[in-house]
Design an enzyme around this catalytic site. Sequence first.
Site, short mmCIF file in Angstrom:
data_model
loop_
_atom_site.label_atom_id
_atom_site.label_comp_id
_atom_site.label_asym_id
_atom_site.label_seq_id
_atom_site.Cartn_x
_atom_site.Cartn_y
_atom_site.Cartn_z
N ASP A 135 33.17 2.58 -53.93
CA ASP A 135 34.39 3.05 -54.56
C ASP A 135 35.55 2.65 -53.66
OD1 ASP A 135 35.76 4.63 -56.59
OD2 ASP A 135 33.87 5.77 -56.69
N ASP A 175 39.12 2.33 -57.95
CA ASP A 175 39.43 3.66 -58.45
C ASP A 175 40.87 3.74 -58.93
OD1 ASP A 175 38.89 6.59 -58.64
OD2 ASP A 175 40.49 6.68 -57.16
N GLU A 196 38.11 0.81 -62.74
CA GLU A 196 38.20 2.05 -63.52
C GLU A 196 39.53 2.07 -64.23
OE1 GLU A 196 38.40 6.87 -63.37
OE2 GLU A 196 39.49 5.65 -61.95
N HIS A 200 30.92 10.88 -63.12
CA HIS A 200 31.24 12.12 -62.39
C HIS A 200 32.51 12.80 -62.90
CE1 HIS A 200 33.67 8.99 -60.75
NE2 HIS A 200 34.41 9.86 -60.11
N ASP A 201 33.21 12.17 -63.83
CA ASP A 201 34.47 12.73 -64.32
C ASP A 201 34.34 13.38 -65.69
OD1 ASP A 201 36.10 12.10 -62.14
OD2 ASP A 201 36.41 10.05 -62.86
#
Length: 553
Positions: free
Chosen positions: A98, A200, A257, A335-336
């Site tokens: 990330d 990210d 992302e 994870h979001d």
Amino acid sequence: MSTLSAKERIIYQIYPKSFKDSNGDGIGDLKGITAKLKYLKQLGINTIWLNPIYVSPQIDNGYDVADYYQIDEKLGTMADFDELVAKAHALGLDIILDFVMNHTSDQHPWFQAALKDKDSEFRNCYLWHQGKNGGPPNNWGSFFGGSVWQKDPLDSNNYYFHLFAKEMPDLNWAEPKVQVEMLKIAKFWLEHGVDGFRLDAFIHIAKADFEQDMLAKSAEPQIAEMFYANLPQVQVYLKEFIAQLHQIKPDIFILGEAASADIDLAVDYTTPKKESCDTVVTFRYFAEDKSQVESDLPQIGQPVKLDILGFRSNMLEWQKRLEGVSYPTLYWSNHDMPRILSRFAPKKESKACAKMLATLMYLQRGIACIYYGEELGMRSQTLGTVADFEDPQIVDFAKQAKQKGWRDGEILRKASQAHKMAARLPLPFDTTAYAGFSNVQPWKWSKEKNVASIAEQMSDPDSVLNFYRQILQLKQKPVFIEGRFILENTSSELYVYRRVIDEHKQVLVICNLSEHEKSYPCGAFTKVLLSQNAKVSAAQAKLAPYGSLILQK
Ligand code: GLC
Ligand code: CA
């Protein structure tokens, strides 16, 4: 050098704190991941994406980075990291990290220097602005609640900008120092052997003129994407950055992302190849059915179901428009967001749904990205207290829901189906007290019964895990990599598509999204490649509720 091209990548996303604890402190770590590489190899993935592992005060689970050049001590050491990369590579598994480029932690030395001294050389690495009428510069809202503006301790009419938590100040990408430093960080990790990055929140690195407000009925700060998401300047920074990364490592893999990107932006962000992302993750696939949402309560604690019709048309648009352009990321969870089974499947149908959804998603054209635990059929789990969510917005939700007469259990159950934190729990390896994840109480834990563990699923031929293995094996066949995608016209209860190389080389994928039995005429497609709760007879596919079937001519 990695030999994988983007289109062949099958990614497994690891949330490091919850994957495997190796030293008995209840927190997953790098050595834990290294110990389980063989498991991942057997699953059939070839690329591992790690959520942030850098030194961080953990305000936002590692997305608040205080030192980009060191591993967070709870996760391990640089030697552990080097060992992980070496052992992964020996098994043919790539590692991507990330890359947090929109903001740092407020504990980062740059921000600390900028905060203490207006003349600091690092002041302009962040975004500052004078207030207006005794308040912040504008009414833009932070994604984590409240204003994007936080007072400058040196000047009560001055503010700094934070799109996420106030402990995560946004970087100023117009400042050359920022661009140079980000490249230096990337180079450092590439030299440690990483194969690429997940960028990210990159869509936020450019902001509009701060002297503009959102039109609003209330005095509350407003989410203001038009002023801080996907501005044209993002592409200028991005392309320059990626072009330079390619000079350092020509075969680097970049997953961007781009949560709110629509399909036009996805085309922009993935072309031309050498200065763009290989693939972007959009959150837009997942149209939401908000019919159960109570409008007088904050949405953050209220589950929303997947809107199948909306999903279907979004997916079709991404499949079609990116044909010949780039490869979409195919994923159900990260994870979001709550885990997909919690957004889609009735509990008692979890297993069939997990298999059917894997069939539906991953055999489409694109890069599969599997969120750890998904291969077991994990659902979001109910958290035990409001504090477990680590989110002031949930505290607020709980207070308001209580005032409306909701009981504590109901608040926790609903919030757990809606919130990202309940999708970040430890992976169950076996049936011991803490599921073989750790031998002590893990950093986050739920008493709710989880899915069958890895050990149990390994020895059960009918398990979700063994089904995922078969799907990922199929995924490596040319027809599922190269084939054109054609969605068949059906009712919304079915999702049927073909992958086509030519008249003879094609496959038909049939998924039953409903709780009813369904049939579908499958003509010359009679050879079963994989099926669950489905069969073929007399040129008809018959699917039990949530059944799925993959057929060849
Ligand atoms: C990304 C991450 C999310 C994080 C945010 C801020 O959206 O996926 O978890 O909170 O960026 O870094
Ligand atoms: Ca540990």
